[in-house]
Structure formats: structure tokens, C-alpha cells
Write a protein that holds these residues in place. Structure first.
Motif, PDB file in Angstrom:
ATOM      1  N   ARG A 233       0.849  -1.182   0.000  1.00  0.00           N
ATOM      2  CA  ARG A 233       0.000   0.000   0.000  1.00  0.00           C
ATOM      3  C   ARG A 233       0.891   1.240   0.000  1.00  0.00           C
ATOM      4  N   HIS A 234       0.555   2.230  -0.821  1.00  0.00           N
ATOM      5  CA  HIS A 234       1.379   3.426  -0.939  1.00  0.00           C
ATOM      6  C   HIS A 234       1.196   4.314   0.291  1.00  0.00           C
ATOM      7  N   MET A 235       2.126   4.183   1.237  1.00  0.00           N
ATOM      8  CA  MET A 235       2.093   4.957   2.479  1.00  0.00           C
ATOM      9  C   MET A 235       3.517   5.327   2.857  1.00  0.00           C
ATOM     10  N   GLN A 266      -2.355   4.637  -6.644  1.00  0.00           N
ATOM     11  CA  GLN A 266      -1.504   5.810  -6.472  1.00  0.00           C
ATOM     12  C   GLN A 266      -2.219   6.900  -5.685  1.00  0.00           C
ATOM     13  N   ASN A 267      -1.428   7.706  -4.960  1.00  0.00           N
ATOM     14  CA  ASN A 267      -1.974   8.786  -4.144  1.00  0.00           C
ATOM     15  C   ASN A 267      -0.931   9.894  -4.007  1.00  0.00           C
ATOM     16  N   ALA A 268      -1.096  10.751  -3.009  1.00  0.00           N
ATOM     17  CA  ALA A 268      -0.174  11.879  -2.824  1.00  0.00           C
ATOM     18  C   ALA A 268       1.247  11.397  -2.541  1.00  0.00           C
ATOM     19  N   TYR A 269       1.367  10.294  -1.819  1.00  0.00           N
ATOM     20  CA  TYR A 269       2.699   9.750  -1.532  1.00  0.00           C
ATOM     21  C   TYR A 269       3.382   9.282  -2.809  1.00  0.00           C
ATOM     22  N   THR A 270       2.597   8.728  -3.729  1.00  0.00           N
ATOM     23  CA  THR A 270       3.144   8.290  -5.013  1.00  0.00           C
ATOM     24  C   THR A 270       3.760   9.479  -5.752  1.00  0.00           C
ATOM     25  N   ASN A 271       3.114  10.637  -5.670  1.00  0.00           N
ATOM     26  CA  ASN A 271       3.642  11.831  -6.325  1.00  0.00           C
ATOM     27  C   ASN A 271       5.008  12.214  -5.773  1.00  0.00           C
TER      28      ASN A 271
END
Length: 289
Positions: A233-235, A266-271
Motif C-alpha cells: 500500500r502506498h504509504m 496511487q496517491n499523494a505519496y506516489t507523487n
């Protein structure tokens, strides 16, 4: 015998969710009638290729969870309605509460129906007993301000409930000896150490797979072997940066190790990871699926 499982939510294609799928399958293969519930269930985002095969449903009506509200709101609604929602599980023989919120619903079901329950948690409640990594990155960092205020307000009250949940559980199951020690120190009771297992393929089958040549198709993307696979998980607390730095180092040492494949929503951490990848000039070597 009938077993009812409770989980926090089915939204991410994460390790906790996959462990629940494996648990359901194991219980079914062992002859049990199984059903699984969570306040919020999204079968389009949580293992969409697998979840349809499992008896997983939302505790709340479908029309409600379709409303454009933060997912945490559905958890709060289900928690407040739990004394009423749990009545329909009177026919179950055992409740199984998994992860952060599941044990609460299993506990309420026990209070209402007086059937035994089991708790499965990889670590104690994070907002009551935060680990160093939770404090560093913030376990509730992606929650809205109202949810954070509510959690802070109920913390003293919920700590008493949490102690009662663990006290009355027929068994408490956790992952690894470190977590087992934490639970036993906090709750002053015996806990079962039962880390999630794996289903390995046979040595014969493994020997017939060419792991260093050919291609693999992932989500319509063709990837040539060999490659490093990162599934999480993208964290921020998962520290994907380590894999990016590792690829940068390995690439300079071994000519065949030059690809990293990262799965997950994908989320803000992915950016933020994208910025690091660009800084390291690894755009052509790292693939998100």
C-alpha cells in the motif's frame, strides 16, 4: 458451524485484505460456513480480480456507502449503529474480529448475542499505542480534521473499551514474537503468535520457470525479466524510497538488475516518489501498475 468475520474496510488491495481472503478460503475448505463484513466495501478497488469469489458484504446499505463521503465516516456510522447491526448475526457460532476495527464489531456482537469471538491483530491499536513509525509519519495523516478531532475526543473512552475487547476475547492472535510480547505486556493475557503463511509452489514447478528471461504481462503492461517487484500500500511508513535507492545502487553494480515494478493504487505519496525517481533519473527503469 458458522463463522462471521469483521474487518475495518475493503478498499485497498493490501496485505491485511489478502490475509482475510486466505482466512475465508481456509475456513471454507475446513467445512465452516463463512461470511465477512466491513463498514465499507469497494469491490472495484480491493482485489477486483479476486474479491467477487468471496462472501464479503458491507455492514451498511449499498445506497449509503455510495454517497461521496470520506470512508472513515462509514466506519463511524457503523460503530454507532453496531448494537443494532450485530443482531442479525445471532445465528453465528463464532465471531472473528480482524485488524484495527474488526475486534470492536466482534465484541459488540458478543455483547448482543453472547457468542464467543476471536481477535486477530498484527499490532495493538495504533492511535492508542502508536509505534515509533506511526508517530513519525502519522497513522491518521490521510484523515480529515473532523475525524482526527473525534478520535482525540473518544481516546480515553475507547481505551477502556479496547481493554475490555482483549479481556473477553476467547483468543487473541497476532503476528510475530515482537507483537506477541507487546500484546501480552499491554493486555496482561496470553496471545497466540500466528504470522501469515505462504503457499509456495513446488520445487519442480519453480525449476521450470525461467525467472531471468522472457516477459510478464501486468495490467496490460509488458515487463521484461528480471525485475524487482514491490507490492505494498502506498504509504510513507512503508518507505518505498528504500527500493528506489536500492535499484539505483544495484543498477550501478549489476547490469541485469535495472527494473523496479511497483503495484498499488496511487496517491499523494506516489507523487513524492515520482519526484525522487525523476531526481535519480530512473523514469525508464521504474514502472507503476
Amino acid at each position: 458451524k458458522k463463522v462471521t468475520l469483521f474487518h475495518t474496510e475493503f478498499f485497498f488491495s493490501g496485505g491485511a485484505e489478502h490475509t482475510l481472503l486466505e482466512t475465508i478460503e481456509f475456513l471454507q475448505n475446513s467445512g465452516y460456513s463463512v461470511e465477512c463484513y466491513a463498514p465499507y466495501v469497494n469491490k472495484k478497488t480491493c482485489f477486483p480480480d479476486l474479491i467477487q469469489e468471496y462472501p464479503i458484504s458491507s455492514l451498511l446499505p449499498n445506497w449509503l456507502i455510495k454517497l461521496p463521503l470520506p470512508r472513515e465516516i462509514f466506519l463511524l456510522i457503523a460503530a454507532m449503529l453496531a448494537p443494532f447491526l450485530m443482531r442479525k448475526f445471532k445465528s453465528s457460532d463464532l465471531y472473528y474480529g480482524a485488524n484495527q476495527a474488526g475486534p470492536f464489531f466482534a465484541y459488540v456482537a458478543w455483547l448482543i448475542n453472547r457468542k464467543p469471538y476471536i481477535v486477530y491483530m498484527p499490532y495493538p491499536q495504533s492511535f492508542l499505542y502508536p509505534r515509533q513509525i506511526d508517530t513519525e509519519f502519522g497513522e491518521q495523516s490521510d484523515m480529515g480534521i473532523l475525524i482526527k478531532i473525534f478520535i482525540k475526543w473518544i481516546k480515553p473512552f475507547f481505551k477502556k473499551i479496547d481493554l475490555s475487547i482483549m479481556k473477553h476475547a476467547q483468543e487473541v492472535i497476532t503476528e510475530g514474537t515482537y507483537a506477541q510480547t507487546l500484546f501480552q505486556n499491554i493486555y496482561q493475557r496470553n496471545c497466540i503468535n500466528c504470522p501469515p503463511g505462504a503457499i509456495p509452489i513446488s520445487v519442480k514447478e519453480l525449476n521450470t520457470i525461467n525467472r531471468f528471461e522472457g516477459t510478464v504481462n501486468l495490467g496490460g503492461i509488458t515487463i521484461s525479466k528480471p525485475y524487482i517487484l514491490l507490492t505494498n500500500r502506498h504509504m510513507p511508513k512503508k518507505k518505498f524510497e528504500y527500493a528506489i535507492y536500492a535499484l539505483d545502487y544495484l543498477k550501478s553494480k549489476y547490469k541485469d538488475v535495472n527494473k523496479l515494478v511497483i503495484t498499488g493504487s496511487q496517491n499523494a505519496y506516489t507523487n513524492e516518489l515520482m519526484k525522487l525517481i525523476k531526481k535519480k533519473n530512473l523514469e525508464n527503469e521504474i514502472t507503476f501498475t
